[in-house]
Design a protein around this motif. Structure first.
Motif, PDB file in Angstrom:
ATOM      1  N   UNK A   8     -53.729  30.439 -58.384  1.00  0.00           N
ATOM      2  CA  UNK A   8     -54.098  31.810 -59.276  1.00  0.00           C
ATOM      3  C   UNK A   8     -53.991  31.257 -60.842  1.00  0.00           C
ATOM      4  N   UNK A   9     -54.911  31.473 -61.350  1.00  0.00           N
ATOM      5  CA  UNK A   9     -55.247  30.904 -62.746  1.00  0.00           C
ATOM      6  C   UNK A   9     -54.462  31.491 -63.954  1.00  0.00           C
ATOM      7  N   UNK A  10     -53.812  32.647 -63.624  1.00  0.00           N
ATOM      8  CA  UNK A  10     -52.895  33.576 -64.407  1.00  0.00           C
ATOM      9  C   UNK A  10     -51.387  33.266 -64.447  1.00  0.00           C
ATOM     10  N   UNK A  11     -51.040  32.475 -63.027  1.00  0.00           N
ATOM     11  CA  UNK A  11     -49.814  32.218 -62.823  1.00  0.00           C
ATOM     12  C   UNK A  11     -49.272  31.103 -63.908  1.00  0.00           C
ATOM     13  N   UNK A 243     -62.861  33.897 -69.109  1.00  0.00           N
ATOM     14  CA  UNK A 243     -63.223  35.105 -68.411  1.00  0.00           C
ATOM     15  C   UNK A 243     -62.980  36.422 -68.881  1.00  0.00           C
TER      16      UNK A 243
ATOM     17  N   UNK B  63     -51.859  40.903 -61.267  1.00  0.00           N
ATOM     18  CA  UNK B  63     -52.545  39.391 -60.998  1.00  0.00           C
ATOM     19  C   UNK B  63     -51.408  38.342 -61.046  1.00  0.00           C
ATOM     20  N   UNK B  64     -50.349  38.593 -61.412  1.00  0.00           N
ATOM     21  CA  UNK B  64     -49.183  37.719 -61.094  1.00  0.00           C
ATOM     22  C   UNK B  64     -48.072  38.634 -60.822  1.00  0.00           C
ATOM     23  N   UNK B  68     -49.624  38.083 -52.641  1.00  0.00           N
ATOM     24  CA  UNK B  68     -50.948  37.604 -52.718  1.00  0.00           C
ATOM     25  C   UNK B  68     -51.453  37.581 -50.959  1.00  0.00           C
ATOM     26  N   UNK B  69     -50.319  37.530 -50.364  1.00  0.00           N
ATOM     27  CA  UNK B  69     -50.333  37.150 -48.734  1.00  0.00           C
ATOM     28  C   UNK B  69     -50.584  38.461 -47.989  1.00  0.00           C
ATOM     29  N   UNK B 103     -61.147  33.398 -59.957  1.00  0.00           N
ATOM     30  CA  UNK B 103     -59.946  34.264 -59.918  1.00  0.00           C
ATOM     31  C   UNK B 103     -59.532  34.648 -58.584  1.00  0.00           C
ATOM     32  N   UNK B 104     -58.257  34.151 -58.130  1.00  0.00           N
ATOM     33  CA  UNK B 104     -58.053  34.391 -56.677  1.00  0.00           C
ATOM     34  C   UNK B 104     -57.623  35.891 -56.247  1.00  0.00           C
ATOM     35  N   UNK B 105     -57.489  36.824 -57.125  1.00  0.00           N
ATOM     36  CA  UNK B 105     -57.309  38.156 -56.954  1.00  0.00           C
ATOM     37  C   UNK B 105     -58.538  38.580 -56.627  1.00  0.00           C
ATOM     38  N   UNK B 107     -61.241  37.099 -55.831  1.00  0.00           N
ATOM     39  CA  UNK B 107     -61.760  36.485 -54.504  1.00  0.00           C
ATOM     40  C   UNK B 107     -61.293  37.376 -53.108  1.00  0.00           C
TER      41      UNK B 107
END
Lengths: 274, 328
Positions: A8-11, A243, B63-64, B68-69, B103-105, B107
């Motif tokens: 996670x790039x924001x972490x 982004x 987002x943080x 996430x799981x 962006x994992x969220x 995705x």
């Protein structure tokens, strides 16, 4: 769904402020210890989280490379930096990054190098000063020109004597006090004091936008090519990796195409120096 | 694969799919048609208000510091329009998935989504997709596309996700004549949209015309009634400007990603107070520059899909078509 686990790039990575050094009125260096190491190059920036308050971009001011300890020199200008300046050693913050391109070593090595700093702009330049001192054979003649509003505002006051061994140093202040023996006036007034090969030398300028604007203009007038004049731009870098679009400067993302640009790249872009 | 079905069958299909998916359909909610988890579907109204970006890029989203799981039921979005698909595939997927770092969220939300698009048969007077390189039907990015003919529907699958929907539903394949019928209807819709804005962003060179006009007077005049509400950005399917809100507490780092608007005065301001676009006309122009130059450069499509939402949302009746027309 995909097999590899993306990060996670924001972490951010958690960090502790282990020491705070007062450099000047409203300017402090925060010595951080990170939970995980990061690796940064000279001129790259990080995003610093002040928990519950905000996040803002800063350029580290310690020796570039990989490690868990970094220094960040920060001037109190807004909300997040205001809260940061009230923090004590032991306080928790967080960091993500590094981001951006950093200073282009291929453009500045093996040349006469003019490093020009204004005020707190000396903080990111300190990483470049480390680069020069670690790789002396690549920098045949480094010069450091530094301008500040007042003698009290000068950063890293004790370091100049060390740097003098490697650099030709000239300093100036706008408002001298009684003890001040050096130059008076804006940083461009120091240009009369130096002799450089304008066809070959490179210059790196970091400072307030108006200072960079006039210093770059003056260097160009002296005959230095805008491709060999390097500046570090400050825009609203919110995400750090292209982004969020806040830092768009013309077609450039300051966060990922910069923050370091040649003067040639940015000089004609509206709003570049505002 | 293109299947053919009776109109009435759609309800049965959706019913079957609702066992495995959380279904959102365009449905009347007060004066608006929104994507809702309702039974009644409004297939006609264009564009569906709110659009689909909320489903992959919510207006305010942790987002943080989120889990996430956490497993969520797959979401099926029914009645998606070509303009919104285009924004999703050509802009959002590129910026949030293809350009590193992903962006994992986004995705996770994106992969959880099954897109069922529908051809537009009655374009709104604010629609102008054809002027900016689009069409009033899904061209790519859908899993399943529905085309209403007169009594029948054609269902075209374009992905494994779409094909999976027909595992337990047996339908005949569409014939050449059926497809011809569909294409004729599509042509009629295209002509209907074209009336709304008889321009072409390439032929009429929107990009250069915007780039070359830095006339303060022109932009000031166009921006004169702007209330700086940011509605045009929030309603836009290609706008994704965002800011990271820091909401950590003493226990945990938490960050919330929130939509932002380039029309707001503080948008590009830095901590020390410097602001590259303090005047409204500069920010107003920047929106056009961003859409027709910067995004065009970046994504090879303009950052406008002609959905017309910015026109309907604007409390000052500012019409993007008129602003561009004035430059041509």
């Amino acid at each position: 769904m995909s097999a590899e686990k993306l990060k996670n790039p924001y972490n951010p990575i958690k960090a502790t402020i282990v020491n705070i050094i007062v450099n000047a009125p409203d300017i402090k260096t925060f010595k951080l210890e990170l939970e995980e190491p990061i690796e940064f190059a000279t001129g790259q920036f990080i995003q610093l989280t002040v928990p519950g308050i905000g996040e803002a971009p800063f350029t580290p001011s310690s020796k570039p490379g990989r490690g868990k300890n970094i220094d960040i020199t920060i001037m109190k200008v807004g909300v997040a930096t205001g809260v940061l300046h009230k923090m004590k050693a032991g306080a928790k913050v967080a960091i993500r990054g590094p981001y951006g391109n950093g200073f282009p070593l291929d453009k500045i090595r093996d040349r006469e190098l003019l490093i020009i700093g204004g005020g707190v702009g000396l903080a990111p330049l300190r990483t470049l000063i480390y680069e020069v001192m670690e790789n002396k054979e690549r920098y045949p003649r480094p010069l450091l020109l530094y301008g500040c509003k007042t003698p009290e505002g000068i950063l890293y006051k004790d370091s100049f004597s060390d740097w003098e061994e490697d650099f030709e140093i000239h300093r100036t202040v706008d408002n001298p006090n009684e003890e001040w023996q050096e130059c008076k006036g804006v940083v461009t007034t120091l240009f009369d004091k130096i002799k450089v090969d304008t066809d070959e030398c490179a210059a790196v300028i970091v400072g307030p936008p108006v200072m960079m604007k006039f210093a770059a203009l003056e260097l160009e007038n002296m005959g230095i090519s805008p491709e060999r004049i390097i500046v570090s731009m400050e825009k609203n870098m919110t995400c750090g990796f292209g982004k969020c679009r806040h830092c768009l400067l013309g077609d450039y993302y300051v966060c990922k195409d910069g923050p370091v640009f040649t003067y040639k790249q940015v000089k004609g872009i509206p709003g570049a120096w505002d | 694969m293109i299947y053919k079905a009776e109109k009435e069958n759609i309800a049965e299909h959706l019913d079957i799919w609702s066992n495995s998916y959380k279904l959102y359909v365009p449905s009347e909610t007060g004066e608006l048609v929104l994507y809702e988890t309702k039974q009644e579907i409004n297939w006609q109204q264009v564009p569906v208000w709110g659009g689909i970006k909320e489903f992959v890029f919510p207006g305010r989203n942790r987002v943080v510091g989120n889990d996430e799981n956490k497993k969520t039921k797959p979401v099926m979005l029914v009645g998606v329009r070509g303009c919104d698909l285009r924004a999703l595939v050509e802009v959002f997927d590129k910026i949030f998935l293809e350009q590193e770092p992903a962006d994992t969220v986004y995705k996770k939300l994106r992969e959880n989504l099954t897109l069922v698009s529908v051809d537009c048969r009655e374009p709104a007077e604010t629609c102008f997709c054809t002027a900016v390189g689009g069409n009033p039907y899904g061209e790519k990015g859908f899993d399943l596309n529905i085309s209403f003919l007169n009594d029948e529907v054609l269902m075209e699958t374009a992905s494994g996700k779409g094909e999976k929907l027909f595992e337990n539903i047996k339908l005949p394949k569409a014939s050449k004549e059926d497809i011809k019928k569909r294409d004729d209807i599509r042509d009629t819709s295209e002509r209907a949209v074209k009336i709304n804005f008889k321009r072409d962003y390439k032929k009429d060179n929107f990009r250069e015309k915007i780039e070359n006009n830095n006339d303060k007077k022109y932009w000031e005049e166009k921006a004169e009634d702007c209330m700086i509400c940011g509605g045009c950005n929030f309603a836009c399917p290609t706008c994704y400007c965002n800011l990271l809100d820091e909401v950590s507490d003493s226990k945990e780092i938490k960050k919330v990603l929130q939509w932002d608007s380039c029309q707001l005065k503080g948008y590009a301001r830095v901590g020390g107070g410097a602001n590259p676009r303090p005047d409204l006309w500069e920010r107003f122009r920047q929106r056009y520059l961003c859409k027709f130059r910067i995004m065009d450069e970046e994504f090879s499509v303009p950052g406008c899909t002609g959905c017309g939402r910015c026109i309907s949302v604007c409390p000052a009746d500012i019409d993007i078509r008129e602003t561009i027309e004035g430059l041509l």
